[in-house]
Design a protein around this motif. Sequence first.
Motif, PDB file in Angstrom:
ATOM      1  N   ARG A 154      39.119   9.087  17.746  1.00  0.00           N
ATOM      2  CA  ARG A 154      39.589  10.434  17.419  1.00  0.00           C
ATOM      3  C   ARG A 154      39.853  10.554  15.912  1.00  0.00           C
ATOM      4  NH1 ARG A 154      43.545  10.608  20.952  1.00  0.00           N
ATOM      5  NH2 ARG A 154      42.207  11.220  22.665  1.00  0.00           N
ATOM      6  N   ASP A 161      42.362  11.919  35.716  1.00  0.00           N
ATOM      7  CA  ASP A 161      42.648  10.897  34.705  1.00  0.00           C
ATOM      8  C   ASP A 161      43.957  10.190  35.000  1.00  0.00           C
ATOM      9  OD1 ASP A 161      41.253  12.740  31.858  1.00  0.00           O
ATOM     10  OD2 ASP A 161      40.321  11.475  33.405  1.00  0.00           O
ATOM     11  N   LYS A 162      44.970  10.996  35.389  1.00  0.00           N
ATOM     12  CA  LYS A 162      46.283  10.380  35.671  1.00  0.00           C
ATOM     13  C   LYS A 162      46.186   9.372  36.813  1.00  0.00           C
ATOM     14  CE  LYS A 162      49.176  14.146  33.986  1.00  0.00           C
ATOM     15  NZ  LYS A 162      50.001  15.308  34.385  1.00  0.00           N
ATOM     16  N   HIS A 194      44.034  -1.360  29.694  1.00  0.00           N
ATOM     17  CA  HIS A 194      44.442   0.025  29.482  1.00  0.00           C
ATOM     18  C   HIS A 194      44.854   0.262  28.029  1.00  0.00           C
ATOM     19  CE1 HIS A 194      46.229   3.909  30.119  1.00  0.00           C
ATOM     20  NE2 HIS A 194      47.434   3.447  29.717  1.00  0.00           N
ATOM     21  N   GLU A 195      45.578  -0.700  27.457  1.00  0.00           N
ATOM     22  CA  GLU A 195      46.050  -0.558  26.069  1.00  0.00           C
ATOM     23  C   GLU A 195      44.861  -0.574  25.096  1.00  0.00           C
ATOM     24  OE1 GLU A 195      48.898   0.404  23.547  1.00  0.00           O
ATOM     25  OE2 GLU A 195      49.228   0.036  25.693  1.00  0.00           O
ATOM     26  N   ILE A 218      41.777   0.330  25.717  1.00  0.00           N
ATOM     27  CA  ILE A 218      41.039   1.595  25.833  1.00  0.00           C
ATOM     28  C   ILE A 218      41.756   2.693  25.066  1.00  0.00           C
ATOM     29  CG2 ILE A 218      40.403   3.401  27.489  1.00  0.00           C
ATOM     30  CD1 ILE A 218      39.935   1.077  29.517  1.00  0.00           C
ATOM     31  N   LYS A 219      43.087   2.704  25.171  1.00  0.00           N
ATOM     32  CA  LYS A 219      43.878   3.741  24.481  1.00  0.00           C
ATOM     33  C   LYS A 219      43.701   3.647  22.968  1.00  0.00           C
ATOM     34  CE  LYS A 219      48.523   5.664  24.626  1.00  0.00           C
ATOM     35  NZ  LYS A 219      49.921   5.438  25.069  1.00  0.00           N
ATOM     36  N   LYS A 220      43.741   2.401  22.448  1.00  0.00           N
ATOM     37  CA  LYS A 220      43.587   2.204  20.990  1.00  0.00           C
ATOM     38  C   LYS A 220      42.198   2.662  20.514  1.00  0.00           C
ATOM     39  CE  LYS A 220      46.792  -1.595  20.136  1.00  0.00           C
ATOM     40  NZ  LYS A 220      46.934  -3.025  19.824  1.00  0.00           N
ATOM     41  N   LYS A 221      41.199   2.308  21.318  1.00  0.00           N
ATOM     42  CA  LYS A 221      39.828   2.678  20.952  1.00  0.00           C
ATOM     43  C   LYS A 221      39.672   4.191  20.894  1.00  0.00           C
ATOM     44  CE  LYS A 221      35.051   1.610  22.009  1.00  0.00           C
ATOM     45  NZ  LYS A 221      34.120   0.912  22.911  1.00  0.00           N
ATOM     46  N   ARG A 222      40.276   4.882  21.905  1.00  0.00           N
ATOM     47  CA  ARG A 222      40.198   6.347  21.921  1.00  0.00           C
ATOM     48  C   ARG A 222      40.843   6.932  20.666  1.00  0.00           C
ATOM     49  NH1 ARG A 222      41.798   7.514  28.141  1.00  0.00           N
ATOM     50  NH2 ARG A 222      39.732   7.316  29.059  1.00  0.00           N
ATOM     51  N   ASN A 223      42.028   6.389  20.320  1.00  0.00           N
ATOM     52  CA  ASN A 223      42.732   6.897  19.131  1.00  0.00           C
ATOM     53  C   ASN A 223      41.897   6.683  17.872  1.00  0.00           C
ATOM     54  OD1 ASN A 223      44.902   7.809  20.560  1.00  0.00           O
ATOM     55  ND2 ASN A 223      46.116   5.943  20.314  1.00  0.00           N
ATOM     56  N   ASP A 234      44.464   6.363  35.586  1.00  0.00           N
ATOM     57  CA  ASP A 234      45.335   5.585  34.690  1.00  0.00           C
ATOM     58  C   ASP A 234      46.339   4.767  35.493  1.00  0.00           C
ATOM     59  OD1 ASP A 234      45.542   7.963  31.908  1.00  0.00           O
ATOM     60  OD2 ASP A 234      43.988   6.529  32.507  1.00  0.00           O
TER      61      ASP A 234
END
Length: 1664
Positions: free
Chosen positions: A299, A273-274, A288-289, A291-296, A277
């Motif tokens: 969750r 993953d790293k 990238h940002e 995708i991060k928001k969607k994951r949060n 990323d």
Amino acid sequence: MGLSKGSAALCRGPGVSAVPARCVGVLVVLLLLGIWDARAQSEFQTSSVYLWKTGPWGRCMGDECGPGGIQTRAVWCAHVEGWTTLPTNCKQPERPDNQQSCFRVCDWHKELYDWQIGSWNQCRPVLSRSHEKPLECIRGEEGIQTRDIICIQKSNGVPAEDVICEYFEPKPRQEQGCLIPCRQDCIVAEFGPWSECSKTCGNGLQHRTRHVVAPPQFGGSACPNLTEFQICQSSPCTAEESLYSLSVGPWSACSVPHSRQIRQTRKRGKNKDKEKDREKAVRDPEAHELIKKKRNRNRQNRQENKYWDIQIGYQTRQVTCTHRNGKTAALSFCKQDKLPITFQSCVIMKECELSEWSEWTPCSKTCFDMTTPKGNRTRSRTIKQLPIGSESECPQLEETEECVSQGDGVAPCITYGWRTTEWTECRVDPLLSQQDKRRGNQTALCGGGIQTREVYCVQANENLLSYLNTLKEKEESQSQSKSKASAAPLLSITFEITASRPVDRRLCTGPLPSTSQLCHIPCPTECETSAWSAWGPCTYESCDDPQAKKGFKLRKRRIANEPTGGTGNCPHLLEAIPCEEPSCYDWRIVGLEECIPDNEKPCGPGTQAPVVICINSDGEEVDRQLCRDAIYPVPVVCEAPCPKDCVLSMWSAWSSCSHTCSGKTTEGKQMRARSILAYAGEGGIQCPNSSALQETRSCNEHSCTVYHWQTGPWGQCIEDMSVSAFNSSASWNGEATCSVGMQTRKVICVRVNVGQVGPKKCPESLRPETVRPCLLPCRKDCIVTPFSDWTLCPSSCQEGGVTVKKQSRHRVIIQLPANGGRECPDSLFEEKECEASPICYSYRWKTHKWRRCQLVPWYVRQDSPGAHETCGPGLQARAITCRRQDGGQADISECLKYAGPLPSLTQMCQIPCQDDCQFTNWSKFSSCNGDCGGVRTRKRTLVGKSKKRDKCKNSQLYPLIENQFCPCDKYSAQPVGIWSDCILPEGKMEVLLGMKVQGDVKECGQGYRYQAMACYDQNNRLVETSRCNSHGYIEEACIIPCPSDCKLSEWSNWSRCSKSCGSGVKVRSKWLREKPYNGGRPCPKLDHVNQVYEVVPCHSDCSQYVWVTEPWSVCKVTNVDLKENCGEGVQTRKVRCMLNTADGPSDTVEDYLCDPEEMPLGARKCTLPCPEDCVMSEWGSWSPCSLPCNGSSVRERSAESLRQPNDGKSCPAATETEVCTLNKNCYHYDYNVTDWSTCQLSEKAVCGNGIKTRMLDCVRSDGKSVDLKYCEELGLEKTWQMNTSCVVECPVNCQLSDWSPWSECSQTCGLTGKMIRRRTINQPFQGDGRPCPSQMEQFKPCPVKPCYRWQYGQWSACKVEDAQCGEGTRVRNISCVVYDGSIEDVGKVVDEEFCGEIEPIIDGNKKIILEESCTVPCPGDCYLREWSEWSLCQLTCVNGEDLGFGGIQVRSRAVIIQELENQHLCPEQALETRPCNDGQCYEYKWMASPWKGSSRTVWCQRSDGLNVTGGCLVMRQPDADRSCNPPCSQPHAYCSETRTCSCEDGYTEVMSSDGTLEQCTLIPVVVIPTMEDKKGDVKTSRAVNPTQPSSNQSGRGRTWFLQPFGPDGRLKTWVYGVAAGAFVLLIFIVSMIYLACKKPKKPQRRQNNRLKPLTLAYDGDADM
């Protein structure tokens, strides 16, 4: 002493005289010991003689409640004999305490402490085991059981002293008697049928089983074997039998994959993953940002860590190869291509985790009151971890307990009580019967009535609470103003007594005050007047002020009773006739003195001086001085006859006037007469002619124009401001009055039979008053309660589409206005719409996307075939969240409450392998076009590489299209259930002034009754009634018959008084016209001719009719001496019966109206004096006899000499006497009182207060009623009350409330639901009122609605995949079924959409189990069968009486053996019990079949018909075998029930000397010919050769075998009976012949046939 004896023995040696030295030392020691022993004994005696004594502990005292109290007791020293001594005599160290700390109990501790009562221990026997027990146990053994009881603190359960709890409630008993029942052995049912053979070829086993009916109890023997086996044989086996079978074991517990493996996997994943990323950050930072928001966000939405931590693990199982003998062999022995899977994914089980309890909420009841129910307080906890894969659910999240608020600051609770309005006016019309004519005119009704009032609920202690609140506010304000020098004095708070506002009726719990009562309207007493007096003389209007010459003649009458409302409504009491020459006083001649001849001659003309008195205008004697102005009567001219003159009698009294007044055509006349007593002699004055013997004069010369004052009714009382107000306490007719007013009325002068004339025609001085003062009653304003509070709007939120609710308030009139008071307001009810309440949030579970399919870890499955592929079955999980309907997030607890069952968190998934066929999901079925018999389809398609594989294209194995027939909708309606009651159409009842009058309210007539209709489809499934185009009912007209009251005729006229003089009775009657029916008013008590009577006393005036006589005629001499015209003769007079009036006798009436016994003589003998004889006057009246009439007194009468005789002749005696004889001429008089009359009511009254009267009679000593004046003259005492009040019970009809609204349906669905409405009795019937109907509730069927429920299907057979035996699974499905609501209906399956709104609960269990593990036994295994059904609930009973041990049910599992060699491996048979309710008592009895030869079947049977083993007492078992010893070997002999040899029918026993059967001999035969056998018409008896069988076997006659001798050789009993019967018959025949031949006697002739009595012979006919 014992010590010294022993020491002496020490010192005494054999043969030693001197005391040795060693003995001296011993003696010294002994001396010291003796001194010590004496002191110790004295101390011991002192301590044992005196003892400390203590009294009981006193009450616990102290300033505060709780453990800080102190209690004391008395302690004293006492001698053992009981008397008290000084404390110093007792040992001080042993002195008991006289004080101890204690717990001071206060009243409020009742809520803190209570008894904790444990359950009863096991019952233990009382009697010792050594007693001999009876052979048969009847009831059981007596025992005793105990329980633990302690006083505890409620809040924490800590034990406290018993004294605290005993302060409020005595300690419950800790011990009680009990019963140890008789031991009950295990009872089992009969064996079932044999199973099939375990093998299809060769030798196998077959079994049969039975189940336990009742478990062993109270030390009973254990259950016998539940299974029986036997060897069975089939055809020989052709192939070799397989000895091995593949068996799978159970799945292991779910295991977590190794942590090392996870860690490595995570590390590898993170590194990848790293790197990714870093690459993405370089390439596209924005992406990238995002995708991060969607994951949060995902969750957060999942919230998976908060409540669910789903871990997917794995579980394994073993696969073994098993031999038939139960031993394990190598897998190679089990020849099978595909082995079962030994691993699978699973969910790691997690139990529910909860937070700690929150603090208790404040008590819902914030006030203090011991009578109303307690409040509640709650506490809650939250879920931290929901259970995953666990059988158990989370426990409750909320807990509630009762509580009470206490303390100084707690206010008393609001209490509620009933209040009533004032009673309405009393009304009589509800009591009238249907036929009463007064129903048309109800204005003047009076007597007993009924009145009603309203009842409403109010807050009872409103004033107290407002006072306490005010007090509290003042205290707070005073505490805040501390800076002031002195606090203001507390003002006294007064409350204006006002009406309390009504509240909801449901808050009042006490008994409802009565809403109706009987009342009384006083009946007006009509004015009764006496008869008119005679007309008085002409007198001035006022003798005090005589004016001119105008005068009046008056006649008067008086008021005979006390009329209601005073004398103002009475008719006029005075009538006047104008007359001339009035005078106030006049002379009245009361008699004439003796005739005194003129010039002192002895006879000839003379004068008679009148005897006069002075009278006033009322005829009363007054002072003679008042008549000084009146003309004094002149002396009357008279004639004193000389010896030869004619002698005339005195003038008779003037007759009554022929007319009461004089007019143009009428003139009043009256006359008087006299008769000739003696004719004149020669030279004497001759008698006048007949015309001179009569005199006529005018009378009542006044005109017939009569005048009187006529008064109108008194007008309304009008307030008179000029008069000062009366005292407020003044009362008028019992009502409070407030001021003085004036009343006026009209007074006019009226001429009788003409009309109003001028006022001067009537005497002004006697004019009635036209104005009088009156008292005005107080003005009553309308009093209305304040408006109640607005009814509550729905506080909870509303579902969508609900109509707007309204809220209302009302007030009650508690006093109606009167006497001009303020009127009531128009509005008593107000209504307004509620504000829109918030829309309810509905909650739903939101399911998130399934995560990837998780397989068993590689290290577990790597050894299995095909493990090189990452494919196969696995598990996948998903997150779920709680959402509101609008999509907003909500707490999970809301969904747990409102959103229904939790969606599944995991599901089986499949990662397809390369060779697997893959499809899309099935589409939905296509829609049906309504064509009956049409087809609907659904489809799926192949996906990916599967499209190219041939095996996947095989439509037989993998169909791509499914067809289903469309349902044919055909509906039919049919009625169900019974008809409802007859129900009247609902409409407004006629309500009259707040009271329903029965008969006016429609409670009968045409109504309708209903029967429910059910609608069924073509499969006979229940559907909505609308499908059958029905509104759900069959409707049918019906009639509720109207009640008809008892109908009587009107009262007949009163009969004449039964007596013409004195007191009698008069009667009137009613007769029955129509009997009551349909619950109408019953009839009063009727006599045998259906009449009811009313009897009242009456009084006939004895002087109403009088005998009136004219003067005697001249004595007509029978022996006429023409010279002298004198001698004995006869004289006559007329006697008439006349009506007596105030003016004297007036009209002649029929003679029968006068008393015949009192009728004077009409003729008598007489003596006509000759000339010169003495002539005497008529005898005067007899003097009264002096009382009592005892024969010692005399009475006398006298006559006067009218003509002196010549010289030499004398006059007869002037007086005559006779002895006073009782009941002849002397009478005693006494009062007599009649019986009371029936209770008499006013003509306007129906019931209520009446009056009973009786009459006073004056009765003569000979029993005759006479005029009351005879008793009054004697001054006899009158002590009787002539009138008394009485009460006639009011006929109050039963008054019912309105029908309540229809109740909710008793069933939410099904065929049997019904709605009920009720009514209550507002007023029970009284007296002869209409009774209450029996029907106080009505029912109506509910419209039929289909019932739906989820229902399990049958479990499938246990299936083990890819193996022959071991742990497998069985499945079942749930389906939606429709049923009719009854327990019997098993239901019919319908589409699941019908159960869409029903929570899936089956048999009360929310947990739906569609799959469970099961075991398929391997060949040769010994295993337990499935559990049997639970037995019936059975009680422990004796003689049908429950002993109170509760019911018990049992089920069992039998053992099944497949190979006899494996019996040692068998498990124990199993038994399971559970307590139950609704048990029954069962009895067990031995049953026996009929004997078959010497044996029969005997078995035990339960009282419900079930055959069992066990349960019946062995000692009472009947014999099953009765064979004889020695056996019965003789021909035609058999073994009887008594185990003795007997002969068959047709044979007689021949016994040997030792009592045994020797042989059976054929007995003679009596042949009775039948109707068919015409030849044999005579009974014949023939001897038959015993050795030959009977040849008459054709059946033409019946053959009786007579056996006169018993097996013992003696005659049988029936032989004696036949002989006795024959003897009796012989005597009877001889008697009949004698009677028939005997010559009958000749009957005597009756002279008087009419006197022959009628004799009825009852022949048993019921119609007689």
